[in-house]
Scaffold this motif. Structure first.
Motif, PDB file in Angstrom:
ATOM      1  N   GLY A 288     -13.684  -6.024   2.373  1.00 37.72           N
ATOM      2  CA  GLY A 288     -14.750  -5.415   2.006  1.00 37.72           C
ATOM      3  C   GLY A 288     -13.863  -3.836   1.275  1.00 37.72           C
ATOM      4  O   GLY A 288     -14.202  -3.134   0.857  1.00 37.72           O
ATOM      5  N   GLY A 289     -12.607  -3.963   1.192  1.00 43.52           N
ATOM      6  CA  GLY A 289     -12.071  -3.425   0.553  1.00 43.52           C
ATOM      7  C   GLY A 289     -11.562  -2.233   0.967  1.00 43.52           C
ATOM      8  O   GLY A 289     -11.651  -0.434   0.293  1.00 43.52           O
ATOM      9  N   ILE A 290     -11.769  -1.382   1.925  1.00 50.57           N
ATOM     10  CA  ILE A 290     -11.142  -0.178   3.111  1.00 50.57           C
ATOM     11  C   ILE A 290     -10.295  -0.301   3.784  1.00 50.57           C
ATOM     12  O   ILE A 290      -9.547  -1.869   4.310  1.00 50.57           O
ATOM     13  CB  ILE A 290     -12.573  -0.324   3.974  1.00 50.57           C
ATOM     14  N   PHE A 291      -9.071  -0.200   3.251  1.00 46.64           N
ATOM     15  CA  PHE A 291      -7.482  -0.067   3.578  1.00 46.64           C
ATOM     16  C   PHE A 291      -7.475   1.428   4.327  1.00 46.64           C
ATOM     17  O   PHE A 291      -7.449   2.349   3.726  1.00 46.64           O
ATOM     18  CB  PHE A 291      -6.831   0.027   2.505  1.00 46.64           C
ATOM     19  N   ILE A 292      -6.029   1.622   5.565  1.00 46.42           N
ATOM     20  CA  ILE A 292      -5.899   2.605   5.903  1.00 46.42           C
ATOM     21  C   ILE A 292      -4.324   2.249   5.779  1.00 46.42           C
ATOM     22  O   ILE A 292      -3.890   1.035   6.658  1.00 46.42           O
ATOM     23  CB  ILE A 292      -6.896   2.177   7.696  1.00 46.42           C
ATOM     24  N   TRP A 293      -3.822   2.862   5.959  1.00 43.14           N
ATOM     25  CA  TRP A 293      -1.912   2.790   6.040  1.00 43.14           C
ATOM     26  C   TRP A 293      -1.470   4.916   6.302  1.00 43.14           C
ATOM     27  O   TRP A 293      -2.012   5.091   5.487  1.00 43.14           O
ATOM     28  CB  TRP A 293      -1.290   2.870   4.919  1.00 43.14           C
ATOM     29  N   SER A 294       0.014   4.763   6.677  1.00 49.32           N
ATOM     30  CA  SER A 294       0.720   6.112   6.138  1.00 49.32           C
ATOM     31  C   SER A 294       0.205   5.913   4.895  1.00 49.32           C
ATOM     32  O   SER A 294       1.145   4.990   4.064  1.00 49.32           O
ATOM     33  CB  SER A 294       1.757   6.182   7.406  1.00 49.32           C
ATOM     34  N   VAL A 295       0.989   7.410   4.376  1.00 45.68           N
ATOM     35  CA  VAL A 295       1.035   7.184   3.206  1.00 45.68           C
ATOM     36  C   VAL A 295       2.883   6.821   2.591  1.00 45.68           C
ATOM     37  O   VAL A 295       3.279   6.592   1.903  1.00 45.68           O
ATOM     38  CB  VAL A 295       1.473   9.207   2.535  1.00 45.68           C
ATOM     39  N   LYS A 296       3.576   7.250   3.647  1.00 49.74           N
ATOM     40  CA  LYS A 296       4.803   6.783   4.059  1.00 49.74           C
ATOM     41  C   LYS A 296       4.804   4.847   4.103  1.00 49.74           C
ATOM     42  O   LYS A 296       5.560   4.260   3.560  1.00 49.74           O
ATOM     43  CB  LYS A 296       5.733   6.514   5.442  1.00 49.74           C
TER      44      LYS A 296
END
Length: 353
Positions: A197-205
């Protein structure tokens, strides 16, 4: 509310399959496609603001849509609108936004979400997103929310996860391109495939490290601007350097290469609202399966149609089945729903007139 939570709304697309309502000058994310009283970008912003502080929500869009964003989201300041001076797909703009946020808050975790999708159960969405944020704060992970497939759709990419993984968050084995119908049926039967679905989650690092590893040239290009981000010099730096970035999606640039990719199967209903047909699915319908937006209608021997008019116009239809009927300013489109993928071609022809 957690001040380490950030969001990026992707709002630069044109949505050409929703022509003639969605145009280059006024694309679908700025329209009330569902007749709900809110535009798609307004609904998305509202949904994310339940978990992410308003001031931590950034909108990535094309320069030509800056005015539309500020008009429709009056709570947003100009510094939260990140303008792409050139069309370069999703990887460069995501890297730019990630580095800008990283400079502001090195402990940030962020979600990247399209601005034009439909999600009804916003409580489940917030719960799923919070679960991902929590995981990404603790682990070096690139995450995505995978959508439970409901039929063998050939219009989406798929995410294959490890079928032996019993954890709620699954290790991704690989991303699969849009399949043909038979392959899509096999994906559904296997049980360990989700829609991308093109929804992404991550830390900036984590995302900065991934770009450094898999797209070192692009990372170096945008890293040059670190001293300029969040200052009055940022705009000039982006105008001078952005167009030099490779035109590539985040999927190809990073997600398909990385080994630390995880997916949480979503527990909410989802629709990418990519076509008139997908919109038809989500609207209320009469006994003959006709969906109507805005228009006043008289329907005789008509079924399975979607009818939209810009004004409270009387629309009279007799004898049409499975059609898209859209009256929008100087365009009237009457088009078979089963050929909706060709609307993109029609749009190109209309632009030549």
């Amino acid at each position: 509310m957690n001040n380490n939570y950030y969001a990026i709304l992707m709002a630069g697309g044109v949505g050409s399959r929703f022509w003639p309502v969605s145009t280059t000058d006024f694309p679908k994310q700025f329209h009330d496609m569902l007749g709900s009283g809110e535009t798609l970008i307004q609904k998305t912003f509202s949904r994310l603001s339940k978990l992410v502080p308003v001031e931590n929500i950034f909108i990535l869009t094309n320069e030509r849509y800056n005015g539309l964003v500020l008009e429709q989201l009056p709570m947003v300041k100009q510094v939260q609108v990140l303008l792409e001076p050139a069309m370069r797909n999703t990887a460069p703009c995501i890297l730019y936004a990630s580095l800008k946020i990283q400079k502001q808050n090195p402990n940030a975790v962020m979600v990247v979400a399209p601005s034009d999708h439909w999600i009804e159960d916003e409580v489940a969405f917030a719960d799923n997103l919070a679960h991902c944020f929590d995981y990404c704060q603790k682990e070096n992970a690139l995450m995505t929310l995978g959508i439970q497939p409901t039929f063998p759709n050939t219009g989406f990419g798929y995410i294959e996860f490890d079928e032996s993984d019993t954890n709620p968050i699954k290790k991704v084995k690989q991303f699969r391109e849009k399949p043909d119908y038979e392959t899509a049926k096999k994906f559904l039967e296997a049980g360990n495939f989700l829609w991308n679905g093109g929804i992404f989650i991550w830390s900036v690092k984590s995302i900065s490290t991934a770009f450094q590893q898999f797209q070192p040239q692009m990372h170096a290009l945008f890293q040059q601007g670190m001293e300029n981000y969040n200052t009055s010099n940022e705009k000039q730096f982006i105008e001078d350097h952005y167009a030099k970035a490779e035109n590539i999606s985040i999927d190809y640039a990073v997600m398909e290469k990385a080994q630390n990719v995880y997916v949480l199967p979503a527990t909410f209903d989802w629709n990418d609202l990519g076509t008139w047909g997908s919109l038809h699915e989500k609207l209320d319908k009469d006994d003959q399966n006709n969906a109507v937006v805005n228009a006043t209608v008289i329907l005789e021997n008509a079924s399975n149609n979607i009818i939209r008019s810009n004004a409270k116009k009387l629309v009279v239809i007799d004898g049409l089945d499975d059609y898209i009927i859209v009256d929008n300013e100087n365009v009237l489109m009457i088009y078979p729903k089963n050929k909706e993928q060709d609307i993109k071609k029609i749009t190109a022809k209309a632009n030549e007139l």
